[in-house]
Write a protein that holds these residues in place. Structure first.
Motif, PDB file in Angstrom:
ATOM      1  N   ARG A 380       0.820  -1.357   0.259  1.00  0.00           N
ATOM      2  CA  ARG A 380      -0.032  -0.028   0.062  1.00  0.00           C
ATOM      3  C   ARG A 380       0.825   1.501  -0.103  1.00  0.00           C
ATOM      4  N   ASP A 381       1.981   1.264   0.704  1.00  0.00           N
ATOM      5  CA  ASP A 381       2.888   2.497   0.763  1.00  0.00           C
ATOM      6  C   ASP A 381       3.495   2.653  -0.631  1.00  0.00           C
ATOM      7  N   VAL A 382       4.006   1.342  -1.379  1.00  0.00           N
ATOM      8  CA  VAL A 382       4.341   1.756  -2.909  1.00  0.00           C
ATOM      9  C   VAL A 382       3.337   2.141  -3.629  1.00  0.00           C
ATOM     10  N   THR A 383       2.053   1.686  -3.494  1.00  0.00           N
ATOM     11  CA  THR A 383       1.092   2.222  -4.346  1.00  0.00           C
ATOM     12  C   THR A 383       0.601   3.747  -4.127  1.00  0.00           C
ATOM     13  N   ASP A 384       0.968   4.327  -2.723  1.00  0.00           N
ATOM     14  CA  ASP A 384       0.874   5.572  -2.674  1.00  0.00           C
ATOM     15  C   ASP A 384       1.893   6.313  -2.930  1.00  0.00           C
ATOM     16  N   GLY A 385       2.859   5.912  -3.561  1.00  0.00           N
ATOM     17  CA  GLY A 385       4.144   6.708  -3.928  1.00  0.00           C
ATOM     18  C   GLY A 385       5.289   6.398  -3.191  1.00  0.00           C
ATOM     19  N   GLY A 386       5.410   5.464  -2.393  1.00  0.00           N
ATOM     20  CA  GLY A 386       6.492   5.185  -1.398  1.00  0.00           C
ATOM     21  C   GLY A 386       7.557   4.443  -2.287  1.00  0.00           C
ATOM     22  N   ASP A 387       8.807   4.513  -1.628  1.00  0.00           N
ATOM     23  CA  ASP A 387      10.027   3.657  -2.164  1.00  0.00           C
ATOM     24  C   ASP A 387       9.880   2.201  -1.805  1.00  0.00           C
ATOM     25  N   ALA A 388       9.942   1.534  -2.989  1.00  0.00           N
ATOM     26  CA  ALA A 388       9.508   0.230  -2.814  1.00  0.00           C
ATOM     27  C   ALA A 388      10.819  -0.722  -1.922  1.00  0.00           C
ATOM     28  N   ALA A 389      11.767  -0.256  -2.071  1.00  0.00           N
ATOM     29  CA  ALA A 389      12.898  -1.056  -1.381  1.00  0.00           C
ATOM     30  C   ALA A 389      12.881  -0.702   0.033  1.00  0.00           C
ATOM     31  N   GLU A 390      12.638   0.514   0.329  1.00  0.00           N
ATOM     32  CA  GLU A 390      12.582   1.139   1.687  1.00  0.00           C
ATOM     33  C   GLU A 390      11.058   0.494   2.496  1.00  0.00           C
ATOM     34  N   ALA A 391      10.061   0.434   1.613  1.00  0.00           N
ATOM     35  CA  ALA A 391       8.930  -0.199   2.225  1.00  0.00           C
ATOM     36  C   ALA A 391       8.996  -1.533   2.669  1.00  0.00           C
ATOM     37  N   PHE A 392       9.445  -2.320   1.576  1.00  0.00           N
ATOM     38  CA  PHE A 392       9.624  -3.795   2.029  1.00  0.00           C
ATOM     39  C   PHE A 392      10.923  -4.074   3.062  1.00  0.00           C
ATOM     40  N   ALA A 393      11.894  -3.359   2.898  1.00  0.00           N
ATOM     41  CA  ALA A 393      12.852  -3.449   3.994  1.00  0.00           C
ATOM     42  C   ALA A 393      12.238  -3.136   5.593  1.00  0.00           C
ATOM     43  N   ARG A 394      11.530  -2.111   5.697  1.00  0.00           N
ATOM     44  CA  ARG A 394      10.806  -1.950   6.941  1.00  0.00           C
ATOM     45  C   ARG A 394       9.893  -2.986   7.126  1.00  0.00           C
ATOM     46  N   ALA A 395       8.998  -3.549   6.272  1.00  0.00           N
ATOM     47  CA  ALA A 395       8.123  -4.525   6.495  1.00  0.00           C
ATOM     48  C   ALA A 395       8.845  -5.735   6.984  1.00  0.00           C
ATOM     49  N   ARG A 396      10.084  -6.165   6.508  1.00  0.00           N
ATOM     50  CA  ARG A 396      10.816  -7.342   7.004  1.00  0.00           C
ATOM     51  C   ARG A 396      11.309  -6.862   8.440  1.00  0.00           C
ATOM     52  N   ARG A 397      11.671  -5.836   8.863  1.00  0.00           N
ATOM     53  CA  ARG A 397      12.192  -5.395  10.160  1.00  0.00           C
ATOM     54  C   ARG A 397      10.909  -5.373  11.123  1.00  0.00           C
ATOM     55  N   LEU A 398       9.819  -5.050  10.636  1.00  0.00           N
ATOM     56  CA  LEU A 398       8.609  -5.136  11.526  1.00  0.00           C
ATOM     57  C   LEU A 398       8.217  -6.780  11.804  1.00  0.00           C
ATOM     58  N   SER A 399       8.231  -7.304  10.806  1.00  0.00           N
ATOM     59  CA  SER A 399       7.944  -8.683  10.919  1.00  0.00           C
ATOM     60  C   SER A 399       8.606  -9.488  11.864  1.00  0.00           C
ATOM     61  N   GLY A 400      10.040  -9.193  11.982  1.00  0.00           N
ATOM     62  CA  GLY A 400      11.012  -9.937  12.799  1.00  0.00           C
ATOM     63  C   GLY A 400      10.524  -9.554  14.232  1.00  0.00           C
ATOM     64  N   ALA A 401      10.140  -8.039  14.366  1.00  0.00           N
ATOM     65  CA  ALA A 401      10.006  -7.827  15.790  1.00  0.00           C
ATOM     66  C   ALA A 401       8.576  -8.212  16.180  1.00  0.00           C
ATOM     67  N   VAL A 402       7.745  -8.572  15.364  1.00  0.00           N
ATOM     68  CA  VAL A 402       6.172  -8.897  15.546  1.00  0.00           C
ATOM     69  C   VAL A 402       6.455 -10.408  16.099  1.00  0.00           C
ATOM     70  N   ILE A 403       7.065 -11.138  15.257  1.00  0.00           N
ATOM     71  CA  ILE A 403       7.562 -12.599  15.543  1.00  0.00           C
ATOM     72  C   ILE A 403       8.010 -12.873  16.813  1.00  0.00           C
ATOM     73  N   ALA A 404       9.077 -11.742  17.108  1.00  0.00           N
ATOM     74  CA  ALA A 404       9.359 -12.022  18.598  1.00  0.00           C
ATOM     75  C   ALA A 404       8.647 -11.818  19.827  1.00  0.00           C
ATOM     76  N   ILE A 405       7.564 -10.708  19.556  1.00  0.00           N
ATOM     77  CA  ILE A 405       6.756 -10.129  20.567  1.00  0.00           C
ATOM     78  C   ILE A 405       5.519 -11.101  20.419  1.00  0.00           C
ATOM     79  N   ALA A 406       4.927 -11.892  19.387  1.00  0.00           N
ATOM     80  CA  ALA A 406       4.048 -12.646  19.450  1.00  0.00           C
ATOM     81  C   ALA A 406       4.556 -14.139  20.103  1.00  0.00           C
ATOM     82  N   GLY A 407       5.745 -14.400  19.864  1.00  0.00           N
ATOM     83  CA  GLY A 407       6.177 -15.659  20.315  1.00  0.00           C
ATOM     84  C   GLY A 407       6.453 -15.860  21.835  1.00  0.00           C
TER      85      GLY A 407
END
Length: 465
Positions: A380-407
Protein backbone atom coordinates in the motif's frame (compact mmCIF):
# COMPACT_ATOMS: atom_id res chain seq x y z
CA UNK A 1 -4.24 -19.69 -4.32
CA UNK A 2 -3.10 -16.54 -2.52
CA UNK A 3 0.16 -14.76 -3.16
CA UNK A 4 1.56 -12.19 -0.76
CA UNK A 5 3.23 -9.20 -2.43
CA UNK A 6 6.99 -9.27 -2.44
CA UNK A 7 9.68 -6.75 -3.11
CA UNK A 8 10.75 -6.45 -6.74
CA UNK A 9 13.76 -8.54 -7.75
CA UNK A 10 17.09 -6.75 -7.81
CA UNK A 11 19.59 -6.63 -10.64
CA UNK A 12 20.10 -10.28 -11.76
CA UNK A 13 23.81 -9.58 -12.15
CA UNK A 14 24.09 -9.37 -8.36
CA UNK A 15 26.52 -12.01 -7.11
CA UNK A 16 25.51 -14.41 -4.35
CA UNK A 17 26.63 -13.69 -0.79
CA UNK A 18 30.08 -14.89 0.13
CA UNK A 19 31.35 -16.23 3.41
CA UNK A 20 34.35 -14.33 4.71
CA UNK A 21 36.56 -15.16 7.68
CA UNK A 22 36.08 -13.03 10.76
CA UNK A 23 37.42 -12.98 14.26
CA UNK A 24 33.87 -13.66 15.44
CA UNK A 25 33.33 -16.68 13.19
CA UNK A 26 31.64 -17.28 9.82
CA UNK A 27 29.96 -14.19 8.39
CA UNK A 28 27.84 -13.72 5.28
CA UNK A 29 28.14 -10.37 3.56
CA UNK A 30 25.62 -8.81 1.20
CA UNK A 31 22.85 -11.19 2.20
CA UNK A 32 19.54 -10.45 0.45
CA UNK A 33 17.13 -13.40 0.19
CA UNK A 34 14.76 -11.40 -2.05
CA UNK A 35 17.46 -11.24 -4.75
CA UNK A 36 16.26 -14.16 -6.88
CA UNK A 37 19.48 -14.50 -8.88
CA UNK A 38 21.62 -14.68 -5.75
CA UNK A 39 19.12 -17.04 -4.13
CA UNK A 40 19.28 -19.52 -7.00
CA UNK A 41 23.04 -19.15 -7.36
CA UNK A 42 23.71 -20.49 -3.89
CA UNK A 43 21.76 -18.52 -1.34
CA UNK A 44 19.12 -21.18 -0.84
CA UNK A 45 21.76 -23.82 0.00
CA UNK A 46 23.24 -21.54 2.63
CA UNK A 47 19.79 -20.84 4.07
CA UNK A 48 18.95 -24.56 4.15
CA UNK A 49 22.17 -25.42 6.00
CA UNK A 50 21.49 -22.80 8.65
CA UNK A 51 17.87 -23.93 8.90
CA UNK A 52 18.92 -27.54 9.62
CA UNK A 53 21.31 -26.46 12.38
CA UNK A 54 18.70 -24.10 13.79
CA UNK A 55 16.11 -26.88 13.95
CA UNK A 56 18.50 -29.17 15.83
CA UNK A 57 19.37 -26.57 18.43
CA UNK A 58 15.78 -25.45 18.91
CA UNK A 59 14.66 -29.09 19.14
CA UNK A 60 16.98 -29.82 22.07
CA UNK A 61 16.00 -26.50 23.65
CA UNK A 62 12.34 -27.45 23.55
CA UNK A 63 13.14 -30.83 25.09
CA UNK A 64 14.96 -29.23 28.01
CA UNK A 65 12.18 -26.65 28.39
CA UNK A 66 9.48 -29.32 28.55
CA UNK A 67 11.52 -31.87 30.52
CA UNK A 68 9.55 -31.16 33.69
CA UNK A 69 6.35 -32.34 32.01
CA UNK A 70 8.07 -35.76 32.07
CA UNK A 71 9.88 -35.54 35.40
CA UNK A 72 6.64 -34.83 37.29
CA UNK A 73 5.34 -38.23 36.12
CA UNK A 74 8.05 -39.85 38.27
CA UNK A 75 7.20 -37.83 41.36
CA UNK A 76 5.35 -40.03 43.81
CA UNK A 77 5.74 -41.32 47.39
CA UNK A 78 7.91 -44.11 45.92
CA UNK A 79 10.53 -41.56 44.84
CA UNK A 80 10.20 -39.40 47.97
CA UNK A 81 8.34 -36.60 46.17
CA UNK A 82 4.72 -36.70 47.28
CA UNK A 83 3.37 -33.63 45.46
CA UNK A 84 -0.29 -32.85 44.80
CA UNK A 85 -1.76 -32.24 41.34
CA UNK A 86 -1.75 -28.49 42.04
CA UNK A 87 1.93 -28.58 42.97
CA UNK A 88 2.77 -30.55 39.83
CA UNK A 89 0.93 -28.00 37.69
CA UNK A 90 3.03 -25.33 39.42
CA UNK A 91 6.20 -27.24 38.52
CA UNK A 92 5.34 -27.16 34.81
CA UNK A 93 3.99 -23.60 35.01
CA UNK A 94 7.29 -22.05 36.14
CA UNK A 95 9.50 -23.10 33.17
CA UNK A 96 6.69 -22.15 30.78
CA UNK A 97 6.50 -18.67 32.29
CA UNK A 98 10.26 -18.09 32.36
CA UNK A 99 10.63 -19.36 28.79
CA UNK A 100 8.00 -16.88 27.66
CA UNK A 101 9.69 -13.95 29.42
CA UNK A 102 13.06 -14.83 27.86
CA UNK A 103 11.80 -14.76 24.31
CA UNK A 104 12.06 -11.01 23.75
CA UNK A 105 15.65 -10.71 25.05
CA UNK A 106 16.63 -13.85 23.11
CA UNK A 107 15.17 -12.38 19.93
CA UNK A 108 17.16 -9.19 20.45
CA UNK A 109 20.35 -11.09 21.35
CA UNK A 110 20.50 -12.90 18.02
CA UNK A 111 20.56 -9.52 16.23
CA UNK A 112 23.21 -8.22 18.61
CA UNK A 113 25.61 -11.19 18.62
CA UNK A 114 24.77 -13.02 15.37
CA UNK A 115 22.77 -16.16 14.64
CA UNK A 116 25.70 -18.56 14.80
CA UNK A 117 27.25 -17.05 17.92
CA UNK A 118 24.01 -16.87 19.87
CA UNK A 119 22.96 -20.40 18.88
CA UNK A 120 26.23 -21.74 20.27
CA UNK A 121 25.70 -19.86 23.54
CA UNK A 122 22.01 -20.79 23.77
CA UNK A 123 22.96 -24.45 23.35
CA UNK A 124 25.75 -24.41 25.94
CA UNK A 125 23.59 -22.72 28.58
CA UNK A 126 21.20 -25.71 28.43
CA UNK A 127 23.78 -27.61 30.48
CA UNK A 128 22.68 -25.63 33.57
CA UNK A 129 19.05 -26.80 33.94
CA UNK A 130 19.86 -30.29 32.71
CA UNK A 131 22.73 -30.84 35.14
CA UNK A 132 20.71 -29.44 38.05
CA UNK A 133 17.79 -31.72 37.22
CA UNK A 134 20.15 -34.70 36.95
CA UNK A 135 21.56 -34.01 40.43
CA UNK A 136 18.43 -33.14 42.41
CA UNK A 137 15.56 -35.10 40.87
CA UNK A 138 16.68 -38.43 42.36
CA UNK A 139 17.21 -37.02 45.86
CA UNK A 140 14.22 -37.94 48.09
CA UNK A 141 12.82 -35.18 50.25
CA UNK A 142 14.01 -32.31 48.06
CA UNK A 143 11.58 -29.46 48.81
CA UNK A 144 9.26 -28.05 46.19
CA UNK A 145 10.97 -24.65 46.12
CA UNK A 146 14.24 -26.21 44.96
CA UNK A 147 12.49 -27.88 42.04
CA UNK A 148 10.75 -24.61 41.21
CA UNK A 149 14.11 -22.84 40.97
CA UNK A 150 15.54 -25.61 38.78
CA UNK A 151 12.43 -25.52 36.61
CA UNK A 152 12.90 -21.77 36.22
CA UNK A 153 16.38 -22.33 34.75
CA UNK A 154 14.83 -24.71 32.21
CA UNK A 155 13.07 -21.66 30.77
CA UNK A 156 16.23 -20.91 28.76
CA UNK A 157 15.14 -23.73 26.44
CA UNK A 158 11.97 -21.82 25.64
CA UNK A 159 13.94 -18.70 24.74
CA UNK A 160 15.69 -20.63 21.96
CA UNK A 161 12.53 -20.50 19.87
CA UNK A 162 12.54 -16.70 19.56
CA UNK A 163 16.20 -16.35 18.60
CA UNK A 164 15.92 -19.22 16.13
CA UNK A 165 12.83 -17.83 14.43
CA UNK A 166 14.28 -14.32 14.21
CA UNK A 167 17.43 -15.74 12.66
CA UNK A 168 15.67 -17.92 10.09
CA UNK A 169 13.30 -15.10 9.10
CA UNK A 170 16.34 -13.16 7.90
CA UNK A 171 17.62 -16.10 5.82
CA UNK A 172 14.49 -16.75 3.72
CA UNK A 173 12.55 -14.65 1.19
CA UNK A 174 9.03 -13.67 2.14
CA UNK A 175 7.47 -16.08 -0.38
CA UNK A 176 9.02 -19.07 1.43
CA UNK A 177 8.70 -17.92 5.01
CA UNK A 178 5.50 -19.82 5.76
CA UNK A 179 7.25 -23.08 4.89
CA UNK A 180 10.63 -22.20 6.44
CA UNK A 181 9.25 -20.84 9.70
CA UNK A 182 6.81 -23.73 9.94
CA UNK A 183 9.59 -26.29 9.45
CA UNK A 184 11.90 -24.51 11.89
CA UNK A 185 9.25 -24.23 14.57
CA UNK A 186 7.80 -27.69 13.91
CA UNK A 187 11.21 -29.31 14.25
CA UNK A 188 11.69 -27.45 17.51
CA UNK A 189 8.23 -28.35 18.77
CA UNK A 190 9.08 -32.02 18.21
CA UNK A 191 11.33 -31.69 21.23
CA UNK A 192 8.21 -31.82 23.42
CA UNK A 193 7.23 -35.21 21.99
CA UNK A 194 10.77 -36.60 21.94
CA UNK A 195 11.50 -35.87 25.61
CA UNK A 196 8.22 -37.62 26.45
CA UNK A 197 9.33 -40.61 24.38
CA UNK A 198 12.60 -40.60 26.31
CA UNK A 199 10.57 -40.65 29.52
CA UNK A 200 8.53 -43.57 28.21
CA UNK A 201 11.71 -45.45 27.32
CA UNK A 202 13.14 -44.87 30.81
CA UNK A 203 9.95 -45.93 32.60
CA UNK A 204 9.43 -49.01 30.44
CA UNK A 205 13.03 -50.24 30.81
CA UNK A 206 14.33 -48.95 34.15
CA UNK A 207 11.05 -48.31 35.97
CA UNK A 208 9.41 -45.17 37.30
CA UNK A 209 11.99 -44.44 40.01
CA UNK A 210 14.87 -43.24 37.80
CA UNK A 211 13.99 -39.74 36.50
CA UNK A 212 17.67 -38.73 36.40
CA UNK A 213 18.11 -40.95 33.34
CA UNK A 214 15.90 -38.59 31.34
CA UNK A 215 18.19 -35.64 32.04
CA UNK A 216 21.32 -37.72 31.42
CA UNK A 217 20.24 -38.48 27.84
CA UNK A 218 20.38 -34.79 26.93
CA UNK A 219 23.86 -33.88 28.15
CA UNK A 220 25.69 -35.31 25.08
CA UNK A 221 22.97 -33.97 22.76
CA UNK A 222 23.48 -30.45 24.08
CA UNK A 223 27.22 -30.73 23.46
CA UNK A 224 26.59 -32.02 19.92
CA UNK A 225 24.27 -29.12 19.08
CA UNK A 226 26.79 -26.55 20.29
CA UNK A 227 29.59 -28.08 18.21
CA UNK A 228 27.50 -28.38 15.04
CA UNK A 229 26.25 -24.80 15.35
CA UNK A 230 29.83 -23.56 15.70
CA UNK A 231 30.96 -25.52 12.64
CA UNK A 232 28.08 -25.06 10.20
CA UNK A 233 26.08 -21.93 11.02
CA UNK A 234 26.72 -18.37 9.87
CA UNK A 235 26.24 -14.83 11.06
CA UNK A 236 24.80 -12.46 8.47
CA UNK A 237 25.57 -8.78 8.20
CA UNK A 238 21.93 -7.81 7.58
CA UNK A 239 20.77 -9.33 10.90
CA UNK A 240 21.62 -6.54 13.30
CA UNK A 241 19.89 -4.55 16.03
CA UNK A 242 17.22 -2.17 14.78
CA UNK A 243 16.90 0.61 17.38
CA UNK A 244 13.28 1.24 18.22
CA UNK A 245 11.87 -1.47 15.94
CA UNK A 246 10.08 -3.30 18.77
CA UNK A 247 8.62 -0.02 20.00
CA UNK A 248 7.46 0.70 16.46
CA UNK A 249 5.97 -2.78 16.18
CA UNK A 250 4.18 -2.30 19.50
CA UNK A 251 2.37 0.71 18.03
CA UNK A 252 0.73 -1.47 15.38
CA UNK A 253 -2.65 -2.92 16.28
CA UNK A 254 -1.84 -5.99 14.19
CA UNK A 255 0.96 -6.88 16.61
CA UNK A 256 -1.53 -7.35 19.44
CA UNK A 257 -4.25 -9.04 17.41
CA UNK A 258 -1.75 -11.58 16.06
CA UNK A 259 -0.28 -12.07 19.53
CA UNK A 260 -3.78 -12.81 20.81
CA UNK A 261 -4.22 -15.42 18.08
CA UNK A 262 -0.85 -16.97 18.88
CA UNK A 263 -1.84 -17.30 22.53
CA UNK A 264 -4.61 -19.61 21.36
CA UNK A 265 -2.46 -21.70 19.01
CA UNK A 266 1.01 -21.96 20.52
CA UNK A 267 -0.31 -21.41 24.04
CA UNK A 268 -2.59 -24.41 23.51
CA UNK A 269 0.21 -26.55 22.11
CA UNK A 270 2.78 -25.91 24.83
CA UNK A 271 0.25 -25.63 27.66
CA UNK A 272 -1.46 -28.91 26.80
CA UNK A 273 1.90 -30.57 26.16
CA UNK A 274 3.12 -29.69 29.65
CA UNK A 275 -0.18 -30.55 31.36
CA UNK A 276 -1.44 -33.66 29.55
CA UNK A 277 0.36 -36.26 31.67
CA UNK A 278 -0.70 -34.63 34.94
CA UNK A 279 -4.32 -34.56 33.73
CA UNK A 280 -4.24 -38.26 32.89
CA UNK A 281 -2.86 -39.08 36.34
CA UNK A 282 -5.24 -36.77 38.20
CA UNK A 283 -8.49 -37.28 36.27
CA UNK A 284 -8.18 -40.87 35.07
CA UNK A 285 -5.79 -42.38 37.64
CA UNK A 286 -3.17 -43.33 35.05
CA UNK A 287 0.11 -44.82 36.26
CA UNK A 288 3.38 -43.13 35.19
CA UNK A 289 3.85 -45.80 32.51
CA UNK A 290 0.29 -45.42 31.21
CA UNK A 291 0.59 -41.64 31.12
CA UNK A 292 3.98 -41.78 29.35
CA UNK A 293 2.57 -44.16 26.74
CA UNK A 294 -0.12 -41.63 25.83
CA UNK A 295 1.37 -38.16 26.27
CA UNK A 296 3.87 -38.14 23.39
CA UNK A 297 1.43 -38.73 20.53
CA UNK A 298 -0.37 -35.37 20.70
CA UNK A 299 2.78 -33.20 20.75
CA UNK A 300 4.27 -35.37 18.01
CA UNK A 301 1.31 -34.85 15.68
CA UNK A 302 1.06 -31.17 16.62
CA UNK A 303 4.72 -30.64 15.76
CA UNK A 304 4.40 -32.42 12.42
CA UNK A 305 1.29 -30.42 11.52
CA UNK A 306 2.98 -27.05 12.07
CA UNK A 307 4.89 -27.02 8.75
CA UNK A 308 1.68 -28.18 7.08
CA UNK A 309 -0.10 -25.17 8.56
CA UNK A 310 2.56 -22.88 7.12
CA UNK A 311 2.33 -24.57 3.72
CA UNK A 312 -1.46 -24.34 3.67
CA UNK A 313 -1.20 -20.68 4.61
CA UNK A 314 1.25 -20.09 1.74
CA UNK A 315 -1.27 -21.67 -0.59
CA UNK A 316 -4.66 -20.54 0.71
CA UNK A 317 -3.91 -17.61 3.01
CA UNK A 318 -3.08 -17.41 6.69
CA UNK A 319 -6.43 -16.00 7.79
CA UNK A 320 -8.44 -18.76 6.11
CA UNK A 321 -6.36 -21.53 7.66
CA UNK A 322 -6.29 -19.86 11.07
CA UNK A 323 -10.06 -19.39 11.07
CA UNK A 324 -10.61 -23.07 10.24
CA UNK A 325 -8.14 -23.99 12.98
CA UNK A 326 -10.01 -22.05 15.65
CA UNK A 327 -13.34 -23.49 14.64
CA UNK A 328 -11.76 -26.94 15.02
CA UNK A 329 -10.21 -26.06 18.40
CA UNK A 330 -13.62 -24.98 19.67
CA UNK A 331 -15.21 -28.22 18.45
CA UNK A 332 -12.42 -30.29 20.01
CA UNK A 333 -12.87 -28.53 23.35
CA UNK A 334 -16.59 -29.36 23.31
CA UNK A 335 -15.52 -32.98 22.77
CA UNK A 336 -13.33 -32.80 25.88
CA UNK A 337 -16.24 -31.50 27.95
CA UNK A 338 -18.37 -34.41 26.77
CA UNK A 339 -15.54 -36.87 27.50
CA UNK A 340 -15.06 -35.45 31.00
CA UNK A 341 -18.79 -35.69 31.73
CA UNK A 342 -18.82 -39.34 30.59
CA UNK A 343 -15.42 -40.10 32.13
CA UNK A 344 -14.44 -41.61 28.78
CA UNK A 345 -10.68 -41.96 28.42
CA UNK A 346 -10.96 -42.95 24.74
CA UNK A 347 -13.01 -39.88 23.80
CA UNK A 348 -10.76 -37.70 25.93
CA UNK A 349 -7.64 -38.93 24.11
CA UNK A 350 -9.27 -38.39 20.73
CA UNK A 351 -10.27 -34.84 21.67
CA UNK A 352 -6.85 -33.94 23.02
CA UNK A 353 -5.11 -35.40 19.97
CA UNK A 354 -7.31 -33.26 17.72
CA UNK A 355 -6.42 -30.17 19.77
CA UNK A 356 -2.71 -30.85 19.37
CA UNK A 357 -2.98 -31.30 15.59
CA UNK A 358 -5.12 -28.19 15.19
CA UNK A 359 -2.89 -26.06 17.42
CA UNK A 360 0.09 -27.13 15.30
CA UNK A 361 -1.71 -26.11 12.09
CA UNK A 362 -2.66 -22.81 13.69
CA UNK A 363 0.91 -22.15 14.83
CA UNK A 364 2.12 -22.36 11.25
CA UNK A 365 -0.71 -20.35 9.72
CA UNK A 366 -0.63 -17.59 12.37
CA UNK A 367 3.10 -17.03 11.94
CA UNK A 368 2.63 -16.89 8.19
CA UNK A 369 0.13 -14.08 8.70
CA UNK A 370 2.85 -11.83 10.16
CA UNK A 371 5.03 -11.26 7.07
CA UNK A 372 1.92 -11.29 4.86
CA UNK A 373 0.22 -8.53 6.87
CA UNK A 374 3.26 -6.26 6.79
CA UNK A 375 3.95 -7.03 3.13
CA UNK A 376 0.42 -5.80 2.36
CA UNK A 377 1.17 -2.61 4.28
CA UNK A 378 4.38 -2.17 2.27
CA UNK A 379 2.50 -2.70 -0.98
CA UNK A 380 0.00 0.00 0.00
CA UNK A 381 2.90 2.37 0.75
CA UNK A 382 4.37 1.69 -2.69
CA UNK A 383 0.98 2.25 -4.33
CA UNK A 384 0.78 5.61 -2.54
CA UNK A 385 4.12 6.61 -4.03
CA UNK A 386 6.58 5.31 -1.45
CA UNK A 387 9.97 3.80 -2.26
CA UNK A 388 9.62 0.03 -2.81
CA UNK A 389 12.99 -1.00 -1.38
CA UNK A 390 12.49 1.08 1.76
CA UNK A 391 8.90 -0.07 2.25
CA UNK A 392 9.70 -3.76 2.00
CA UNK A 393 12.84 -3.46 4.13
CA UNK A 394 10.72 -1.83 6.84
CA UNK A 395 8.13 -4.61 6.49
CA UNK A 396 10.83 -7.22 7.04
CA UNK A 397 12.14 -5.43 10.14
CA UNK A 398 8.65 -5.15 11.60
CA UNK A 399 7.87 -8.78 10.79
CA UNK A 400 10.91 -9.92 12.75
CA UNK A 401 9.93 -7.75 15.71
CA UNK A 402 6.32 -8.97 15.70
CA UNK A 403 7.47 -12.59 15.47
CA UNK A 404 9.45 -12.02 18.67
CA UNK A 405 6.59 -10.26 20.47
CA UNK A 406 3.97 -12.78 19.39
CA UNK A 407 6.25 -15.67 20.31
CA UNK A 408 6.73 -14.32 23.82
CA UNK A 409 3.06 -13.58 24.40
CA UNK A 410 2.01 -16.90 22.87
CA UNK A 411 4.24 -18.77 25.30
CA UNK A 412 2.60 -16.84 28.13
CA UNK A 413 -0.60 -18.47 26.90
CA UNK A 414 0.94 -21.82 27.79
CA UNK A 415 1.56 -20.56 31.31
CA UNK A 416 -2.03 -19.32 31.40
CA UNK A 417 -3.32 -22.75 30.42
CA UNK A 418 -1.38 -24.46 33.20
CA UNK A 419 -2.48 -21.83 35.71
CA UNK A 420 -6.09 -22.33 34.63
CA UNK A 421 -5.76 -26.10 35.00
CA UNK A 422 -4.17 -25.68 38.44
CA UNK A 423 -7.03 -23.46 39.57
CA UNK A 424 -9.66 -25.78 38.10
CA UNK A 425 -8.26 -28.94 39.70
CA UNK A 426 -7.60 -27.23 43.04
CA UNK A 427 -11.11 -25.78 43.23
CA UNK A 428 -13.25 -28.45 41.53
CA UNK A 429 -11.13 -31.59 41.24
CA UNK A 430 -11.45 -31.72 37.45
CA UNK A 431 -10.53 -29.75 34.34
CA UNK A 432 -14.05 -28.91 33.16
CA UNK A 433 -13.96 -25.29 34.35
CA UNK A 434 -10.66 -24.86 32.47
CA UNK A 435 -12.13 -26.28 29.26
CA UNK A 436 -15.07 -23.85 29.43
CA UNK A 437 -12.56 -21.00 29.78
CA UNK A 438 -10.60 -22.20 26.74
CA UNK A 439 -13.78 -22.55 24.70
CA UNK A 440 -14.67 -18.91 25.35
CA UNK A 441 -11.19 -17.80 24.32
CA UNK A 442 -11.33 -19.78 21.07
CA UNK A 443 -14.67 -18.13 20.25
CA UNK A 444 -13.06 -14.71 20.74
CA UNK A 445 -10.24 -15.65 18.34
CA UNK A 446 -12.77 -16.77 15.71
CA UNK A 447 -14.35 -13.30 15.87
CA UNK A 448 -10.95 -11.58 15.53
CA UNK A 449 -9.90 -13.56 12.47
CA UNK A 450 -13.32 -13.25 10.85
CA UNK A 451 -13.63 -9.50 11.34
CA UNK A 452 -10.03 -8.23 11.14
CA UNK A 453 -8.01 -10.45 8.79
CA UNK A 454 -10.33 -12.41 6.54
CA UNK A 455 -11.69 -9.31 4.72
CA UNK A 456 -8.18 -8.04 3.93
CA UNK A 457 -7.09 -11.44 2.64
CA UNK A 458 -10.24 -11.75 0.54
CA UNK A 459 -9.67 -8.30 -0.96
CA UNK A 460 -6.09 -9.23 -1.82
CA UNK A 461 -6.97 -12.40 -3.69
CA UNK A 462 -10.22 -11.16 -5.18
CA UNK A 463 -12.03 -14.31 -4.10
CA UNK A 464 -14.63 -15.08 -1.48
CA UNK A 465 -13.52 -16.76 1.74
Amino acid sequence: MSHSPTAPARDPRTVPPTKTPSGRGHRLTGWDPEDEAAWEAGGKRVARRNLVMSVLSEHVGFSVWSMWSVLVLFMSPRTGHDFSAGQKFLLVLVPTLVGALLRLPYSYAVTRFGGRNWTVFASVVLFVPTTLALYFVHRPGTPLWVFLLIGATAGVGGGNFASSMTNITAFYPQRYQGWALGLNAGGGNLGVAVVQLVGLLVISTAGDTHPAYVAAVYLPLIALCAVLAALFMDNIDTLRPQPGVQREAARHTDTWWISLLYIGTFGSFIGYGFAFGIILQSQFGSTPLQAAQLTFLGPLLGSLSRPLGGWLADRWGGARVTLATYLGLAAGTVGLLVASARHSLELFLAGFTALFVLSGLGNGSTYKMIPAVFARKAQRDVTDGGDAAEAFARARRLSGAVIAIAGAIGALGGAGINLTFRTSYSAFGSGEAAFWTFLGFYALCVLVVRSVYLPAERDETGTRA
